[in-house]
Design an enzyme around this catalytic site. Structure first.
Site, short mmCIF file in Angstrom:
data_model
loop_
_atom_site.label_atom_id
_atom_site.label_comp_id
_atom_site.label_asym_id
_atom_site.label_seq_id
_atom_site.Cartn_x
_atom_site.Cartn_y
_atom_site.Cartn_z
CE LYS A 80 -14.60 3.16 6.70
NZ LYS A 80 -15.19 3.20 5.36
CG HIS A 124 -5.99 1.69 0.36
ND1 HIS A 124 -4.84 2.35 -0.01
CD2 HIS A 124 -5.59 0.56 1.01
CE1 HIS A 124 -3.79 1.63 0.37
NE2 HIS A 124 -4.20 0.54 0.98
CB CYS A 140 -0.92 0.03 1.22
SG CYS A 140 -1.52 -1.59 1.69
CB CYS A 163 -12.49 -2.28 6.46
SG CYS A 163 -12.58 -3.44 7.82
#
Lengths: 388, 155, 341
Positions: A331, A335, A86, A209
């Site tokens: 959030k 992402h 990430c 998540c």
């Protein structure tokens, strides 16, 4: 060592972008960045290209950078795909900055891209697990959310952090993301809704998540002393730092902190000659709500264990002492793994230039900004400190 | 689809079946899992196998919701739904990650005493992969002492 | 120094399903005399149960696994039709590489076969210590009444030279060619029966009677010479039927009954029954352990309990401990974890 400046930034909407191919997405971000260079730049001036991509779903895993330069009309430049899970594009940014700092080029492109939504859900589970410890954590049934859940449970045990604190992160970031036309999720939410949403890995619910997103982002950097040739509003890279941590969370001495964040931040603060309290706005890596709380502590915005309190006091809201994730964070903004890092740069650059689209998301008088981009469960972290 | 290959899995059987840690001859740190360069003294070292007791306490845990587990556990999910995974702090001072089995909801708490048990982990290509899980230590009704630990068998 | 049982241990999974669940599902529980039975968890099988029973046995015997020279596994429900699972058990116990291993399969007599084999192994001088573990969780189709009594459990014995808690005196065996009373053809998952209960019972009784007679004749003993007898317990009524035909009393076989709470644990039943008896037996007492395997065969093993049995009451869970550690599940859960749906 040359100082480096950002002269143009671009980002696609993050979301479920089924109809765009990887290269189309990146081209969109790149073209926006190019256009953002207000005095203009010739594409041939870009000599080094670094694109973050973690390869979710497979696709062009080999020579990915060549596919991109081809599509962008940058064939001939030196190009590299960077993978740090990430943190891929955060590290792509770092690579571009280092390339310019070293003097090997005057202008470099950093960016990132990821398509996650065209992989079937059951196969996606596998791809989401490749950035963690494959042998021990994964074969005990651990998932990516599970690893952060372990951190949350321990943080709750050691510091009294509550599920409500986790939910507050989600509420705050959704509130910010609702005013970000490029966010994946543009809808406010409530504490009750977050707490009641389906459990993914106790205590993390669906709303703790980040979503599965597609998207791309790009940044053009150049030698600081040449910046004014391209733009009247350059944003300077005052400092950067990067570090690694044990890949497996269970091997770490302290699972309530990500040491790669702590060290990366210390290195960046030192290079930039600033302290945590000097930061006016930050984009941190909130892949899960607990990660943002831990980030407050790791980045020195508050003492260890007091992340929940900082949040409770509203200090990380826009208008607070240290606004965090005004974009909506991972959030709400989304992402797309490879694209997040330079997406954070996009936001902070706009914040520092006062060019945020919706004014209620604009942090007033932001002079120094910070981006914090972590790979997987903290195996790698890169921090950039930007100044206007 | 990547996965842990049989040869890789086979290499780790001493850890997975019987909790063999590798004690660094330089600094005495038990490396678990096994590795070439000691995690503590960071030197390429010689290691002596040391069987860990299998007793420990829950350091942290989570419950993986049914439907999200790694692909190897989709069969388990179908049979048994969501399942707990924990970091266990072993008696010897090092941490391991494993599923908790044979538990009641109230057993899932930090500091709860657990012991290693040999169980089926999953099956791949018809080969059953066994390994260790942990279960809450219980006081046996007929005896005043607890279930004995592993180490007494294989010193 | 003599050769015998140096220690033993059992394992019974904690999950139980009660009679009432079957009655709800099928209108009856076709398992005479059984109240409830043990069910292996979703992550258990005959191998995992064997490992725990073996560890208990080694602890009880105070014999380190590194001393083992043989490991024998007995089961009708090994997860593999072809692959040595005694090797898996050897590794899990960290036994040395150079051990003799064997998997005894094909019938519910396998447990006593393995026990006798381990005795012969040590007595012949080929090794000092042998571990025999019988572990079973037989399987039948849920729509078949044959499935109703099937349970799960394991028992392990360490046989070797030393001061044994019990010595194996002698054995008698018998075989009869029997067709269709309990069988599982190659490739099939479930055991089957031709469904003629009287026929099945006749064969069982005759075979066991024959092996017992072989032993008694050899040893010059009478049934009443034994304090305890372990009889085949495929359901709760069978032992009394066999006892009547072989001259044993209720007081002799009741202490070994585990089927009422565990169900039919296949090849492990005789050895779990033996373990339960040994948990209570006093020095000088005599135990006759019998087994029956479909097809058919029977062993009758005479075991003398020694002084040592008192001294070895170490901290190992007893059969009673495992019997009392239970968690009830319902029929749907049962079907799921036994992979029947």
């Amino acid at each position: 060592m040359q100082k480096v400046a950002i002269i143009g930034v671009g980002q696609t909407r993050f979301g479920n972008l089924i109809d765009k191919k990887a290269e189309e997405l990146f081209a969109e971000a790149f073209l926006e960045a190019l256009n953002d260079v207000d005095k203009g730049i010739d594409i041939s001036e870009i000599q080094e290209v670094y694109i973050g991509n973690s390869g979710v779903g497979g696709g062009q895993l080999g020579n990915f950078s060549s596919l991109m330069t081809d599509y962008l009309g940058l064939t001939g430049a030196s190009a590299l795909r960077i993978e740090n899970a990430c943190a891929s594009s955060g590290f792509a940014m770092r690579a571009a900055v280092l390339a310019v700092s070293s003097g090997v080029c005057d202008v470099a492109l950093a960016g990132g891209e990821e398509k996650m939504n065209d992989t079937p859900r059951n196969r996606l589970r596998y791809w989401l697990g490749i950035s963690g410890d494959m042998e021990w954590e994964r074969l005990s049934g651990m998932t990516f959310a599970g690893v952060f859940a372990l951190m949350a449970i321990r943080h709750m045990h050691e510091y009294g952090t509550k599920r409500e604190h986790l939910a507050m992160v989600s509420v705050k970031n959704h509130k910010n993301g609702a005013y970000n036309p490029k966010a994946h999720l543009q809808r406010e939410t409530t504490l009750e809704r977050v707490l009641a949403s389906p459990m993914i890995a106790y205590p993390l619910t669906l709303f703790d998540c980040c979503p599965i997103s597609d998207g791309a982002s790009a940044t053009i950097v150049c030698r600081a002393d040449l910046a004014k040739k391209y733009t009247d509003t350059p944003v300077y890279v005052a400092g950067h730092g990067a570090s690694t941590d044990r890949l497996s969370v269970f091997q770490r001495n302290d699972v309530t902190s990500i040491s790669s964040s702590v060290i990366a931040a210390k290195r960046a603060y030192k290079m930039a000659s600033v302290k945590p309290e000097d930061i006016d706005v930050a984009e941190v890596h909130d892949c899960f709500t607990i990660a943002e709380i831990i980030a407050y502590e790791d980045l020195g915005f508050c003492p260890k264990g007091k992340g929940g309190k900082l949040l409770e006091e509203g200090q990380t809201e826009i208008g607070g002492k240290i606004p965090v994730n005004p974009s909506g964070g991972l959030k709400s903004k989304g992402h797309p793994v490879g694209a997040t890092g330079t997406g954070q740069i996009y936001e902070i650059a706009n914040q520092l230039r006062g060019s945020v689209e919706k004014k209620n998301r604009q942090v007033s008088d932001a002079e120094i900004g910070l981006t914090h981009n972590t790979g997987g469960s903290g195996g790698t972290t890169v921090v950039h400190i930007l100044k206007r | 689809m990547a996965h842990v290959s049989i040869p890789s899995y086979w290499k780790t059987l001493p850890q997975r079946y019987c909790l063999i840690g590798m004690k660094c001859k330089n600094c005495g740190t038990i490396n678990f899992p096994a590795r070439e360069i000691c995690i503590s003294c960071k030197r390429k070292s010689e290691f002596a196998p040391e069987k860990l007791s299998g007793r420990g306490k829950i350091y942290s845990y989570t419950i993986i919701a049914a439907g999200s587990a790694p692909p190897e556990f989709s069969e388990q999910e179908k049979l048994a739904g969501s399942f707990p995974v924990a970091i266990i702090l072993l008696e010897e001072g090092l941490k391991i990650v494993a599923q908790i089995t044979d538990y009641e909801p109230e057993d899932l708490k930090i500091e709860a005493e657990v012991e290693a048990v040999f169980r089926k982990l999953y099956e791949e290509d018809k080969v059953i992969r066994y390994g260790l899980k942990f279960r809450p230590v219980k006081k046996r009704k007929s005896l005043s002492c607890e279930v004995p630990n592993w180490s007494k068998t294989n010193l | 120094m003599s050769i015998g049982i140096l220690g033993y241990g059992v394992y019974i999974p904690r999950y139980r399903i009660g009679k009432a669940e079957y009655v709800k599902a099928w209108g009856q529980f076709a398992a005479a005399g059984i109240e409830e039975k043990a069910v292996p968890g979703f992550d258990e099988d005959s191998v995992t149960m064997a490992v725990e029973a073996s560890m208990n046995a080694l602890n009880h015997a105070k014999v380190d696994a590194s001393k083992l020279n043989a490991i024998y596994f007995a089961s009708t429900s090994s997860p593999y039709a072809e692959k040595l699972v005694s090797s898996t058990i050897a590794m899990a116990l960290k036994a040395p590489s150079q051990v003799s291993v064997a998997d005894f399969t094909s019938s519910t007599m396998a447990g006593t076969s393995a026990l006798l084999m381990s005795l012969d192994f040590v007595a012949s001088g080929r090794g000092n210590f042998a571990l025999v573990v019988a572990s079973d969780c037989p399987h039948a189709d849920p729509s078949d009444f044959l499935e109703h009594p099937l349970g799960a459990g394991a028992a392990a014995f360490v046989v070797g030279e030393g001061t044994p808690m019990a010595t194996i005196e002698d054995s008698g065996s018998a075989t009869i060619e029997a067709l269709g009373e309990r069988f599982r053809k190659k490739g099939e998952k479930s055991i089957e029966t031709l469904g003629i209960p009287a026929y099945t019972e006749t064969i069982i009784v005759n075979t066991v009677k024959s092996s017992v007679k072989a032993l008694l004749d050899k040893m010059g003993r009478k049934p009443s010479d034994f304090n305890f007898v372990v009889l085949p317990q495929f359901d709760g009524r069978l032992p009394s039927r066999i006892a009547r035909k072989t001259g044993f009393e209720e007081t002799q076989f009741i202490p070994s009954m585990i089927v009422t709470q565990v169900g039919d644990a296949g090849a492990a039943s005789p050895l779990i029954g033996l373990a339960k008896v040994l948990d209570e037996a006093k020095p000088g007492q005599k135990v006759l352990t019998t087994s029956y395997g479909a097809g058919a065969g029977s062993d009758a093993v005479s075991i003398d309990v020694n002084e040592e049995i008192i001294k070895r009451k170490v901290a190992v869970p007893s059969t009673k401990d495992y019997l009392s550690d239970k968690k009830y599940i319902d029929y749907i859960h049962y079907l799921k974890i036994r992979k029947m749906i």
